[in-house]
Design a protein around this motif. Sequence first.
Motif, short mmCIF file in Angstrom:
data_model
loop_
_atom_site.label_atom_id
_atom_site.label_comp_id
_atom_site.label_asym_id
_atom_site.label_seq_id
_atom_site.Cartn_x
_atom_site.Cartn_y
_atom_site.Cartn_z
N ILE A 219 -3.58 -12.53 5.84
CA ILE A 219 -2.92 -11.51 6.67
C ILE A 219 -3.18 -10.11 6.14
N THR A 220 -3.53 -9.98 4.86
CA THR A 220 -3.83 -8.63 4.35
C THR A 220 -5.32 -8.41 4.26
N PHE A 221 -6.13 -9.41 4.69
CA PHE A 221 -7.59 -9.34 4.63
C PHE A 221 -8.08 -9.10 3.21
N TRP A 222 -7.37 -9.68 2.25
CA TRP A 222 -7.76 -9.48 0.85
C TRP A 222 -9.08 -10.17 0.56
N TRP A 223 -9.40 -11.22 1.34
CA TRP A 223 -10.56 -12.06 1.01
C TRP A 223 -11.91 -11.37 1.15
N ILE A 224 -11.92 -10.20 1.81
CA ILE A 224 -13.21 -9.51 1.96
C ILE A 224 -13.47 -8.57 0.77
N THR A 225 -12.44 -8.40 -0.09
CA THR A 225 -12.57 -7.40 -1.16
C THR A 225 -13.82 -7.62 -2.02
N LEU A 1110 -4.75 10.01 -3.94
CA LEU A 1110 -5.86 9.45 -4.73
C LEU A 1110 -6.19 8.04 -4.26
N LEU A 1111 -5.13 7.25 -4.07
CA LEU A 1111 -5.32 5.87 -3.62
C LEU A 1111 -6.07 5.88 -2.29
N TYR A 1112 -5.60 6.76 -1.40
CA TYR A 1112 -6.20 6.88 -0.08
C TYR A 1112 -7.69 7.23 -0.20
N PHE A 1113 -7.97 8.23 -1.03
CA PHE A 1113 -9.35 8.70 -1.17
C PHE A 1113 -10.23 7.58 -1.72
N TYR A 1114 -9.68 6.86 -2.72
CA TYR A 1114 -10.47 5.81 -3.36
C TYR A 1114 -10.76 4.69 -2.37
N VAL A 1115 -9.73 4.28 -1.62
CA VAL A 1115 -9.90 3.21 -0.63
C VAL A 1115 -10.96 3.62 0.39
N GLN A 1116 -10.88 4.88 0.81
CA GLN A 1116 -11.80 5.35 1.83
C GLN A 1116 -13.24 5.37 1.34
N ARG A 1117 -13.47 5.88 0.13
CA ARG A 1117 -14.83 5.92 -0.42
C ARG A 1117 -15.37 4.50 -0.58
N PHE A 1118 -14.47 3.65 -1.05
CA PHE A 1118 -14.79 2.26 -1.29
C PHE A 1118 -15.27 1.60 0.00
N TYR A 1119 -14.52 1.92 1.06
CA TYR A 1119 -14.82 1.29 2.35
C TYR A 1119 -16.11 1.86 2.93
N VAL A 1120 -16.24 3.18 2.90
CA VAL A 1120 -17.37 3.81 3.58
C VAL A 1120 -18.70 3.31 3.03
N ALA A 1121 -18.77 3.10 1.70
CA ALA A 1121 -20.02 2.65 1.09
C ALA A 1121 -20.49 1.35 1.74
N SER A 1122 -19.57 0.38 1.87
CA SER A 1122 -19.97 -0.91 2.44
C SER A 1122 -20.14 -0.82 3.95
N ALA A 1181 -13.99 -5.53 7.61
CA ALA A 1181 -13.84 -4.38 6.71
C ALA A 1181 -12.97 -3.32 7.37
N ASN A 1182 -13.14 -3.13 8.68
CA ASN A 1182 -12.28 -2.17 9.39
C ASN A 1182 -10.82 -2.57 9.30
N ARG A 1183 -10.55 -3.86 9.48
CA ARG A 1183 -9.17 -4.33 9.38
C ARG A 1183 -8.64 -4.16 7.96
N TRP A 1184 -9.48 -4.48 6.99
CA TRP A 1184 -9.09 -4.34 5.57
C TRP A 1184 -8.64 -2.91 5.31
N ARG A 1188 -4.82 -1.26 4.42
CA ARG A 1188 -4.58 -0.46 3.20
C ARG A 1188 -4.08 0.94 3.56
N LEU A 1189 -4.72 1.55 4.55
CA LEU A 1189 -4.35 2.93 4.89
C LEU A 1189 -2.97 2.99 5.50
N GLU A 1190 -2.69 2.05 6.39
CA GLU A 1190 -1.37 2.09 7.02
C GLU A 1190 -0.30 1.85 5.97
#
Length: 1517
Positions: A219-225, A1110-1122, A1181-1184, A1188-1190
């Motif tokens: 439900i949290t889409f953790w498995w794609i991490t 910071l958390l937001y920025f990190y999650v976003q950079r993390f996501y954009v790369a993939s 990845a979009n759902r992941w 996180r962002l919400e």
Amino acid sequence: MGIDSFCSLDGSDPFWDWNRTWQTHNPDLTPCFQNTLLVWIPCLYLWLFAPFYILYLKSHDCGYICMTHLNRAKTVIGFTLWLICWADVFYSFWERSRGATIAPVYLVSPTMLGITMLLATFLIQYERMKGVQSSGVMLNFWLIAIVCATVTFRSKILLALNEPASVDVFKYTTFYIYYAMLLISLILACLSDQPPLFSQAVKDLNPCPELGASFLSKITFWWITGLLVKGYKRPLEEKDLWSLNMEDKSQRVVPQLVRRWDQECNKVKRPVDKTLYSPKRAAKGEKKDGQPIEESEILLVKTLQKTGDPSLFCALCRTFGPYFLVSSLYKIIHDILMFVGPEILRLLIQFVNDSSAPTWLGYFYTTLLFVCTCVQTLILQKYFHVCFVTGMRLRTAIVGAVYRKALVITNAARRTSTVGEIVNLMSVDAQRFMDLITYINMIWSAPLQVILALYFLWQNLGPSVLAGIAVMVLMVPINAVIAMKTKTYQVAQMKSKDNRIKLMNEVLNGIKVLKLYAWELAFKDKVSAIRESELQVLKKTAYLGAVSTFTWVCAPFLVALSTFAVYVLVDEHNILDAQKAFVSLALFNILRFPLNMLPMVISSMVQASVSMKRLRVFLSHEELDEDSVERPAITGSPDCIRIVDGAFSWSKDDPPTLKRINVCIPEGALVAVVGHVGSGKSSLLSALLGEMQKQEGNVSIKGSVAYVPQQAWIQNATLKDNILFGRESKDSWYQKVVEACALLPDLEILPGGDSTEIGEKGVNLSGGQKQRVSVARAVYCSCAVYLLDDPLSAVDAHVGKHIFEKVIGPQGLLQGRTRVLVTHGLSFLPQADLILVMVDGEITEMGSYTELLDRQGAFAEFLHTYSNTEQEEEEESVGDSVPRKGLENGGPAALLGESQNALNAAGTGKIQKTESNDAADAKKTKSAESARLTEADKANTGRVKLSVFWEYMKAIGLPLSIFSVFLFFCHHLSSLGSNYWLSIWTDDPVINNTQPNREMRLGVYGALGLSQGIAVFCYSVAVSIGGILASRYLHQTMLYNVLRSPMSFFERTPSGNLVNRFAKETDTIDSVIPSIIKMFMGSMFNVLGSCAVILIATPLVAIIIPPLGLLYFYVQRFYVASSRQLKRLESVSRSPVYTHFNETLLGTSVIRAFGEQQRFIRESDGRVDYNQKAYFPSIVANRWLAVRLEFVGNCIVTFAALFAVMARDSLSPGIMGLSISYALQVTASLNWLVRMSSELETNIVAVERVKEYGDTEKEAEWRLEHSTLPAGWPTIGHIEIRNFGLRYREDLELAISDISVNIEGGEKVGIVGRTGAGKSSLTLGLFRIIEAAQGEIRIDGVNIAELGLHELRSRITIIPQDPVLFSGSLRMNLDPFDGYTDEEVWRALELAHLKNFVSGLPDKLNHECSEGGENLSLGQRQLVCLARALLRKTKILVLDEATAAVDLETDNLIQSTIRTQFEDCTVLTIAHRLNTIMDYTRVLVLDKGQMAEFDSPSSLIAKKGIFYKMAKDSGLV
């Protein structure tokens, strides 16, 4: 017996007590409530869901999981819990037996709980047997149980602390053990068990982790991490992607849809009795015992008639509906939860207002808010996930269904739509469905949201809400009108764009001619003119866009303003307090989304319905009748092919193309089919293949069939794969086949031998090579029957002879097979066993060669007409058979610099076998490199550099960029201002039930809103205009840079890449980037504004915002790369699906003839799955990211509420309302911000790619600043070449070297030499298409290297080898700069012998030439090029003589015109036919890039050198 007496016999323990639970500073629930409801809730939950869950597990069996420690632990704990409950029951009985009075609840509740725990234990085991690795149902059960038990746990501890005497030790002990066990159960339920035995995941190398993930992880889409971590460390590659889940694969999805669709089709076909009158014996109307019914009978035949159209919609619903309905359930829950936010906001404001309320209430509301928003997030993302997966499956199914259908539709149906349209069904229409699926639920969800919002608003503000609704309703038609207008503009813009791309395409294809004529500027202006009209339309669109943005952004404000104004002004006792104002604002914000979405959803539904109709029509096309050709098992009959009374047509309603066909062909015969063009020879083969509609008669073929079509069909694969065609590779046989089909010399020439990749449609093979590959494919698969449709027409005579002897003829590889050969080559006929002569779709004669000759019928006449021409051909081809062979085999010889001579190419076959091993190895490595075609478009990896943004800002212009940002700032400032003003207004004191100076408050509120609207409009216009300025600048510079590039650049870069830059990248810069920038800036300021407001209200939040940021920025950079890399992988893997489909459509008849349908279907499915493999992780990845962002957003909301509760004494309700209503919006803005920033990164790449042509090498300057050239230069036409040499690339040796020639003005010089001797290189050097590597060329004493290119090229003239015309008027083709009068143009046409032709045209000089001048014959085009030269009339003329293109007549015209009109000019002719230059003053003979001889023709012949040999070959001496 009431519930109170159920809990305690004397009623001393009530079920509910307000004073104890709510109006107290230390709340607690009554023991009765704890013992009844809190125990029953988990039990009820499990008993309600268990039956459904057991049924679900029964139908979804995933295999069996072995006992593991985890499972043992779960089971043991389940039993322990059951034992504890029974212990409680027995204890109660024991107490009762001791004479204590026990209320019934102490017996009923533990019993119920015990039975429930047994059920839970049973479910744990049942899940294990059905292969469930982690269960949501059980996790929720333990969670509910623990939440309920926690309340009791707290009460028991409080009780023990306050009244230690009343503690019952046994019950306390059992309860604490029970509580501990529940906790352990909950933790165990979060873990995931091992995969079931024999599951898919065990076999897979890289399985999708979703299957084995635990419920929480799902439900949290953790498995794609894991994948995202990989993508963050290094760019993802294809090998990192997981395999698709079984349910998403084509082999599972497509057959489901196809099956349902077939059921739909069968529903609408109902049998109808139909009378038909049969003039002959009808095959269908045979009686049971097979006796033919008498002729001219009236038959009753049962046929299936269509009663209506089958519904594709029903088929889709039945296939994907059940899974998709789950999403609707999620959507309903989410929609209801949306309204919890404003409700809690109301309670919080109420709590701040009421100073007597206990503090814990505030914390309770805050917790409730957090839990609700988190649940809402999880449910919404789950909803989207289901939607996207459904969309993905839908696309897979549609693509698969269309592909399968394309392999079986009849030729008549196939003609109703072009290849492009069918490919569109796959790409565009399937995509439309995919996009719609995500929004389709809005159709019912939007009205639901609107109704709920209105209900709450009405409760809040009463009838004055209607004013706001009226404004909203008014906005809808305005937006609709704007949308309609935008659409018309879009169509206009597309039209301009298409014209521009068409012109660009021509410019790039004819770039050499443009450079030789120095015409680049004229065409640059033409392209720019089209571009300007395109930008005008864009500008109009921009203004419309600004209006629509204005309405979008201002709508919510106007709604609020009108509602509050009406509310306040209707009755002065209406007080606008914080609760009313801010709850209404929150509700209006909710309303905004469905109202904006509805028009979008409706238009996208309309589009999808159009697509649905197109798909339905395609899928309902007639299919080929599988049984039209009988394939009997091998029986005693000697005939291999038999047609009896056959009549065939291309479609049901056409008159028959072939009639009265009766053929019997014995096994192993060689049958030739001859006849004039269009007599039905190819149709006969199609009839044998079952490609035609059989109207009567019957056809039978024994054994497997191989087919060679007239137009060779080549796949985009290696040469070897083309020949193997899916059969396994047998080396010795393969070598035999290649040799027999005369392919060995070609393998020598091809850069990678038989592993050379062949381009689409076989672009890098000559016609003859393609045909030979096609024959080799048929021979390799060794079938019983061969149908050969004129395979020898495309090859040279001697190659044809070779193939006939080695393959088709009586001694060939195919001897003993049945061969049906359609042919025009008469020399092969005597060797045929049987000849069929066809005239107008009938077989008029059949028999052996000698029989037919004796009959003196149609055949003899046919022989007569054709034999004369063939005789002449034979003689010619003997004369130059060697060079011709070289040309025919050497399609790509041109790639190798044409230096390998024909003899050389033919002779290497023998030498190669003796080559030593290491040489062979070296050759292998070389060939792997060279087997690839031109350099492909690179996919960039990594982040986009900041310099690109800077480039874009410079292109807009810095002042405008800064001004736009300033306007954004103004807009958000006034927006904040108006809401802040509202909060001050709501805090106004109330005097005598009214608020003073409310008119002033309302006026300022309105004014602030108005200024906000003005700012919006201005920044929208500014950004759009800026975008247009930027795209004009970028396009102009790119166009200029490309035209300034040297020829070598165009030879290296595929024109597709260039056209792509001018089409797709430019389009992105035009229309996508500005709107993304608007949205990006908008959401960025929204987030900043919200944070600012929350900070002003509760400064404590300052502690929280930086870490969250910071958390937001990190999650976003993390996501954009993939995400960026996944998007690239997806788009790279998408085109192979369409190219393969395109290829299949062109080769359906071959695929069907060889019976390879299943293999091609598998290949197509494989490609679709491969594409979805990259698409699936990107949606997850979009759902992941969203989860996180919400979560970050939800934290901001919670902290805003929490700190507001803590500081409730110092906070006014208005400020608190403002703060929380802003916080509620943050989540959406954050989400949008990440979306936009990654979109911006993806799209800004277009700027980078457009700019990259600025850095490539350029030609010399076109015009020099201070030119010292005299006006009429060159006046004499004297050319002096001093030890001149040049090379094509830096790393190659000189193509020509050390050439020194002195040519006087007015001389006529011929330049001759074998292929690759350097003749063309010399002219390229004269025009400086390639710059000199040594020496110099002087014209009239001026060194040409010191001139501007245009000055040089416009003063000398060339008539090029291949006449290139551009689409446009004839006049434009002659004189693009409009430098000459009409009289001069007509005079030139007259001299070029075109005057009669042109004056006969309706538009005369304005006659439109089509692309490439297709609507003029080749000879006329050549004469147009001559007219260009006559018009320019310069002192030096270079004539690059066309090799074989021009007929002799045109050639003589050109030569005579040149002799008369260019008498006083210097003429250089590159000659291929020596007779044209025998009367020239001198001849320059080149050999291997050096000057061999230079003298007058007569003295050269006397010398008996190279020139003499050439003249002798041409028969001139």
